[in-house]
Design an enzyme around this catalytic site. Structure first.
Site, mmCIF file in Angstrom:
data_model
loop_
_atom_site.group_PDB
_atom_site.id
_atom_site.type_symbol
_atom_site.label_atom_id
_atom_site.label_comp_id
_atom_site.label_asym_id
_atom_site.label_seq_id
_atom_site.Cartn_x
_atom_site.Cartn_y
_atom_site.Cartn_z
ATOM 1 C CB CYS A 276 -0.972 -0.014 1.170
ATOM 2 S SG CYS A 276 -0.212 0.090 2.819
ATOM 3 C CG HIS A 324 -4.459 0.162 3.920
ATOM 4 N ND1 HIS A 324 -3.813 -0.866 3.260
ATOM 5 C CD2 HIS A 324 -5.309 0.712 3.022
ATOM 6 C CE1 HIS A 324 -4.272 -0.947 2.020
ATOM 7 N NE2 HIS A 324 -5.173 0.006 1.847
ATOM 8 C CG HIS A 336 -6.452 0.518 -1.857
ATOM 9 N ND1 HIS A 336 -6.703 -0.059 -0.638
ATOM 10 C CD2 HIS A 336 -7.405 0.007 -2.702
ATOM 11 C CE1 HIS A 336 -7.741 -0.873 -0.715
ATOM 12 N NE2 HIS A 336 -8.190 -0.850 -1.948
#
Length: 362
Positions: A276, A324, A336
């Site tokens: 990520c 994240h 993402h």
């Protein structure tokens, strides 16, 4: 009928009955033994989804720890290399000063005793020569003192650099150990999640996919940022108040969108795969504005803005521990790298708990 014969037959039949009963007790019941329990058989799809989410979440937390340790180790290795180079230069300087001190001492010895030289100045037949020798002796003495002081300073610096290098080496070993531990945890969690997914029946897998779609749809209604209730934008589409991405933000969004379909691989920063924060850091580096590597350092080190003012190119940080990150592309959507087994994709920005928003390049 012979009574004894009848009694014998009865005893024989009783013995046979007793034997049959004993065999039945030893053999157990005649029905089939139950099969091994199905690990997902007594769980709902919601429970299975929750278990998978927890495993991948733990893997992502460990990935952040791995990335942090990896980044720290890289910096420490660079610092250690520089320290070792400086150490070598200082050691060479100490050796040179040692040789110079010896030369100065020999020069002083050849110049003779300063007091004796003074007497020669007064009583000798060659005062000019004595004066010249005295001057050389004084210069040699000053040089010897200067060299000795410089040598002492250099040795102190050498000792300091040696201690610093030793400390840096210990820290590097610690970072490498942290990295190895995180790697082991990541691989364990992913393997466990993959085992669960591989054990799903076809019908369960279809239900799980449907549940994910329903949850993604529900997440759209939870979005409270700009364009709430609006449509999905493109990479340079609408952001806060319908604003268009421009400049470096547009370049970053364009880069991230171009990676759609590439696999998530933990620890990866491209060009063929990403995790990520690897995706967001690579995107902004491509836009000419390098940002920290991990989602946690992106949250700590990049300018924060309000959710209501989010624009395409901003980074949305998720979970209370900032483990994240996705890039906002407008319309309540992010691009993402979601998790192992998935590819870079777009998703509702409110799909995960939002911690906050940061804006690189300002």
């Amino acid at each position: 009928m012979n009574v004894s014969t009848g009694a014998g037959r009865l005893r024989s039949r009783a013995s046979l009955a007793t034997l049959a009963l004993a065999i039945a007790l030893i053999s157990g019941p005649s029905y089939a033994a139950p099969s091994e329990p199905d690990p997902q058989g007594d769980q709902s799809i919601e429970n299975i989804r929750g278990e998978l989410d927890d495993l991948y979440r733990e893997a992502e937390v460990a990935t952040e720890a791995y990335n942090t340790a990896d980044e720290k180790a890289a910096k420490q290795e660079k610092r250690l290399t520089s320290l070792r180079e400086g150490l070598a230069r200082t050691e060479s300087r100490v050796d040179d000063l040692h040789d110079l001190a010896g030369a100065a001492a020999r020069t002083q010895y050849r110049g003779g005793n300063l007091a004796a030289t003074g007497i020669e100045l007064l009583l000798g037949d060659h005062p000019d020569q004595a004066l010249n020798e005295a001057s050389q002796a004084r210069q040699a003495l000053r040089s010897l003192v200067n060299v000795s002081e410089t040598q002492q300073t250099a040795r102190m610096e050498l000792s300091r650099q040696t201690d610093t290098a030793a400390k840096q080496l210990r820290e590097l070993k610690s970072s490498r150990a942290d990295k190895a531990e995180a790697k082991q945890k990541i691989e364990g969690k992913i393997a466990e999640a993959e085992r669960i997914e591989a054990g799903l029946e076809k019908e369960q897998a279809l239900k799980l996919a449907q549940l994910e779609k329903e949850e993604a749809q529900a997440a759209k209604s939870r979005w409270t940022g700009p364009d709430a209730g609006g449509g999905t934008s493109t990479g340079t589409g609408s952001g806060g108040g319908g604003a268009k991405a421009s400049g470096a933000a547009a370049q970053a969004v364009g880069f991230a969108m171009a990676q759609i379909g590439k696999p998530y691989v933990w620890g990866a920063v491209g060009p063929s795969s990403y995790d990520c924060s690897g995706l967001t850091s690579a995107a902004w580096a491509a836009a000419g504005h390098p940002i920290p590597r991990t989602s946690q350092t992106q949250w700590q080190g990049v300018t924060r803005v309000t959710l209501a003012s989010a624009q395409p190119g901003d980074l949305i940080i998720y979970y209370s521990d900032a483990t994240h990150v996705g890039m906002y592309i407008g319309g309540g959507q992010i691009v993402h790298a979601p998790r192992p087994g998935r590819t870079v994709t777009t998703a509702p920005a409110a799909e995960m708990p939002i911690l906050g928003v940061v804006r690189p390049g300002v």
